[in-house]
Design a protein around this motif. Sequence first.
Motif, PDB file in Angstrom:
ATOM      1  N   HIS A  76       0.838  -1.215   0.000  1.00 31.23           N
ATOM      2  CA  HIS A  76       0.000   0.000   0.000  1.00 31.23           C
ATOM      3  C   HIS A  76       0.865   1.255   0.000  1.00 31.23           C
ATOM      4  CE1 HIS A  76      -3.756  -2.079   0.246  1.00 31.23           C
ATOM      5  NE2 HIS A  76      -3.476  -2.640   1.408  1.00 31.23           N
ATOM      6  N   LEU A  77       1.910   1.259   0.825  1.00 28.34           N
ATOM      7  CA  LEU A  77       2.808   2.412   0.879  1.00 28.34           C
ATOM      8  C   LEU A  77       3.493   2.632  -0.461  1.00 28.34           C
ATOM      9  CD1 LEU A  77       4.399   4.655   2.375  1.00 28.34           C
ATOM     10  CD2 LEU A  77       6.103   2.891   2.882  1.00 28.34           C
ATOM     11  N   VAL A  78       4.035   1.576  -1.037  1.00 26.03           N
ATOM     12  CA  VAL A  78       4.738   1.707  -2.313  1.00 26.03           C
ATOM     13  C   VAL A  78       3.789   2.227  -3.391  1.00 26.03           C
ATOM     14  CG1 VAL A  78       5.923   0.427  -4.149  1.00 26.03           C
ATOM     15  CG2 VAL A  78       6.610   0.116  -1.764  1.00 26.03           C
ATOM     16  N   GLY A  79       2.544   1.826  -3.347  1.00 26.91           N
ATOM     17  CA  GLY A  79       1.559   2.370  -4.280  1.00 26.91           C
ATOM     18  C   GLY A  79       1.439   3.880  -4.143  1.00 26.91           C
ATOM     19  N   ARG A  80       1.379   4.364  -2.902  1.00 29.01           N
ATOM     20  CA  ARG A  80       1.302   5.820  -2.669  1.00 29.01           C
ATOM     21  C   ARG A  80       2.586   6.515  -3.120  1.00 29.01           C
ATOM     22  NH1 ARG A  80      -1.070   3.808   1.994  1.00 29.01           N
ATOM     23  NH2 ARG A  80       0.755   4.218   3.267  1.00 29.01           N
ATOM     24  N   LEU A  81       3.730   5.893  -2.828  1.00 29.80           N
ATOM     25  CA  LEU A  81       5.010   6.480  -3.226  1.00 29.80           C
ATOM     26  C   LEU A  81       5.169   6.478  -4.748  1.00 29.80           C
ATOM     27  CD1 LEU A  81       7.334   4.901  -0.490  1.00 29.80           C
ATOM     28  CD2 LEU A  81       6.341   7.212  -0.510  1.00 29.80           C
ATOM     29  N   GLU A  82       4.632   5.468  -5.405  1.00 33.23           N
ATOM     30  CA  GLU A  82       4.658   5.425  -6.878  1.00 33.23           C
ATOM     31  C   GLU A  82       3.850   6.586  -7.462  1.00 33.23           C
ATOM     32  OE1 GLU A  82       4.924   1.156  -8.919  1.00 33.23           O
ATOM     33  OE2 GLU A  82       3.272   1.273  -7.462  1.00 33.23           O
ATOM     34  N   ARG A  83       2.677   6.823  -6.894  1.00 30.50           N
ATOM     35  CA  ARG A  83       1.838   7.928  -7.401  1.00 30.50           C
ATOM     36  C   ARG A  83       2.533   9.276  -7.259  1.00 30.50           C
ATOM     37  NH1 ARG A  83      -1.877   4.342  -5.394  1.00 30.50           N
ATOM     38  NH2 ARG A  83      -2.131   5.309  -3.345  1.00 30.50           N
ATOM     39  N   ARG A  88       9.346   3.233  -7.932  1.00 30.48           N
ATOM     40  CA  ARG A  88       8.693   2.465  -9.001  1.00 30.48           C
ATOM     41  C   ARG A  88       8.908   0.985  -8.712  1.00 30.48           C
ATOM     42  NH1 ARG A  88      13.338   4.212 -11.514  1.00 30.48           N
ATOM     43  NH2 ARG A  88      14.633   2.519 -12.322  1.00 30.48           N
ATOM     44  N   ARG A  89       7.980   0.170  -9.207  1.00 29.87           N
ATOM     45  CA  ARG A  89       8.098  -1.284  -9.056  1.00 29.87           C
ATOM     46  C   ARG A  89       8.566  -1.883 -10.376  1.00 29.87           C
ATOM     47  NH1 ARG A  89       2.983  -2.843  -5.157  1.00 29.87           N
ATOM     48  NH2 ARG A  89       2.288  -0.698  -5.315  1.00 29.87           N
ATOM     49  N   GLU A  90       9.413  -2.892 -10.240  1.00 22.38           N
ATOM     50  CA  GLU A  90       9.902  -3.625 -11.408  1.00 22.38           C
ATOM     51  C   GLU A  90       9.896  -5.103 -11.085  1.00 22.38           C
ATOM     52  OE1 GLU A  90      13.872  -2.218 -12.122  1.00 22.38           O
ATOM     53  OE2 GLU A  90      13.202  -0.218 -12.744  1.00 22.38           O
ATOM     54  N   ARG A  91       9.872  -5.917 -12.110  1.00 21.36           N
ATOM     55  CA  ARG A  91      10.023  -7.364 -11.942  1.00 21.36           C
ATOM     56  C   ARG A  91      11.471  -7.648 -11.549  1.00 21.36           C
ATOM     57  NH1 ARG A  91       5.992 -10.105 -10.646  1.00 21.36           N
ATOM     58  NH2 ARG A  91       4.187  -9.750 -11.932  1.00 21.36           N
ATOM     59  N   ALA A  92      11.653  -8.624 -10.674  1.00 21.94           N
ATOM     60  CA  ALA A  92      13.004  -9.017 -10.261  1.00 21.94           C
ATOM     61  C   ALA A  92      13.737  -9.620 -11.442  1.00 21.94           C
ATOM     62  CB  ALA A  92      12.930 -10.012  -9.115  1.00 21.94           C
ATOM     63  N   ASP A  93      14.982  -9.204 -11.655  1.00 23.61           N
ATOM     64  CA  ASP A  93      15.796  -9.702 -12.763  1.00 23.61           C
ATOM     65  C   ASP A  93      16.143 -11.180 -12.610  1.00 23.61           C
ATOM     66  OD1 ASP A  93      15.866  -7.302 -14.116  1.00 23.61           O
ATOM     67  OD2 ASP A  93      17.752  -6.653 -13.189  1.00 23.61           O
ATOM     68  N   ASP A  94      16.385 -11.599 -11.366  1.00 22.10           N
ATOM     69  CA  ASP A  94      16.913 -12.945 -11.168  1.00 22.10           C
ATOM     70  C   ASP A  94      15.913 -14.064 -11.444  1.00 22.10           C
ATOM     71  OD1 ASP A  94      15.477 -12.247  -8.926  1.00 22.10           O
ATOM     72  OD2 ASP A  94      16.913 -13.059  -7.493  1.00 22.10           O
ATOM     73  N   ASP A  95      14.615 -13.837 -11.158  1.00 25.14           N
ATOM     74  CA  ASP A  95      13.662 -14.916 -11.410  1.00 25.14           C
ATOM     75  C   ASP A  95      12.406 -14.462 -12.148  1.00 25.14           C
ATOM     76  OD1 ASP A  95      12.125 -13.630  -9.500  1.00 25.14           O
ATOM     77  OD2 ASP A  95      12.309 -15.205  -8.006  1.00 25.14           O
ATOM     78  N   GLY A  96      12.227 -13.172 -12.314  1.00 24.51           N
ATOM     79  CA  GLY A  96      11.079 -12.657 -13.045  1.00 24.51           C
ATOM     80  C   GLY A  96       9.754 -12.800 -12.319  1.00 24.51           C
ATOM     81  N   ARG A  97       9.772 -13.430 -11.147  1.00 19.77           N
ATOM     82  CA  ARG A  97       8.524 -13.615 -10.400  1.00 19.77           C
ATOM     83  C   ARG A  97       8.353 -12.566  -9.325  1.00 19.77           C
ATOM     84  NH1 ARG A  97       8.480 -19.289  -7.915  1.00 19.77           N
ATOM     85  NH2 ARG A  97      10.271 -18.297  -7.012  1.00 19.77           N
TER      86      ARG A  97
END
Length: 169
Positions: A76-83, A88-97
């Motif tokens: 929830h916090l990261v959503g507010r910080l993104e706005r 920003r959120r990204e997919r993890a490079d090492d496993d993509g999950r």
Amino acid sequence: MEPTRWLTDGEQEIWRRTLAVLTLLPNELEGQLQRDADLTRFGYGVLATLAEAPGRSRRMSELAALANGSQSRLSHLVGRLERRGWVRRERADDDGRGCVAVLTDAGYAHLAAAAPGHVALVRSLVFDALTPTQVTQLGEITAALLTRLAPPGDCPASSDHGGSTADGR
């Protein structure tokens, strides 16, 4: 059943003062951050944790643990910080999950602007009230308490980032 080990009068006095500090200090820190930086203590801790990480990024699960928050609360916090453009959120490079939170340049700048006032308040309320010996003792006391509250390996030693600035000082 073991008999209750009641607190002595001295222990009771210390416990009541400890409870007062545990109530008043977070309220003061929260108020300053909200007034001056439009951040919660949790938000400040998340931004500071990201600022200190390699590449200014961490897996969300790791970030939640380091910030002493649940994954749901962090999400929830990261959503507010993104706005706000601070994270920003990204997919993890090492496993993509997995998902990684990344501190943006704007977020770093906001943290850098917020840090001096926050650190000044932490210094004023905590460290300026203590002698160097008491600061050392406080470190030892908090380490002992954290060992009881969160076993070694589960306990980030400096998750509040009360003394951290965006440039690590």
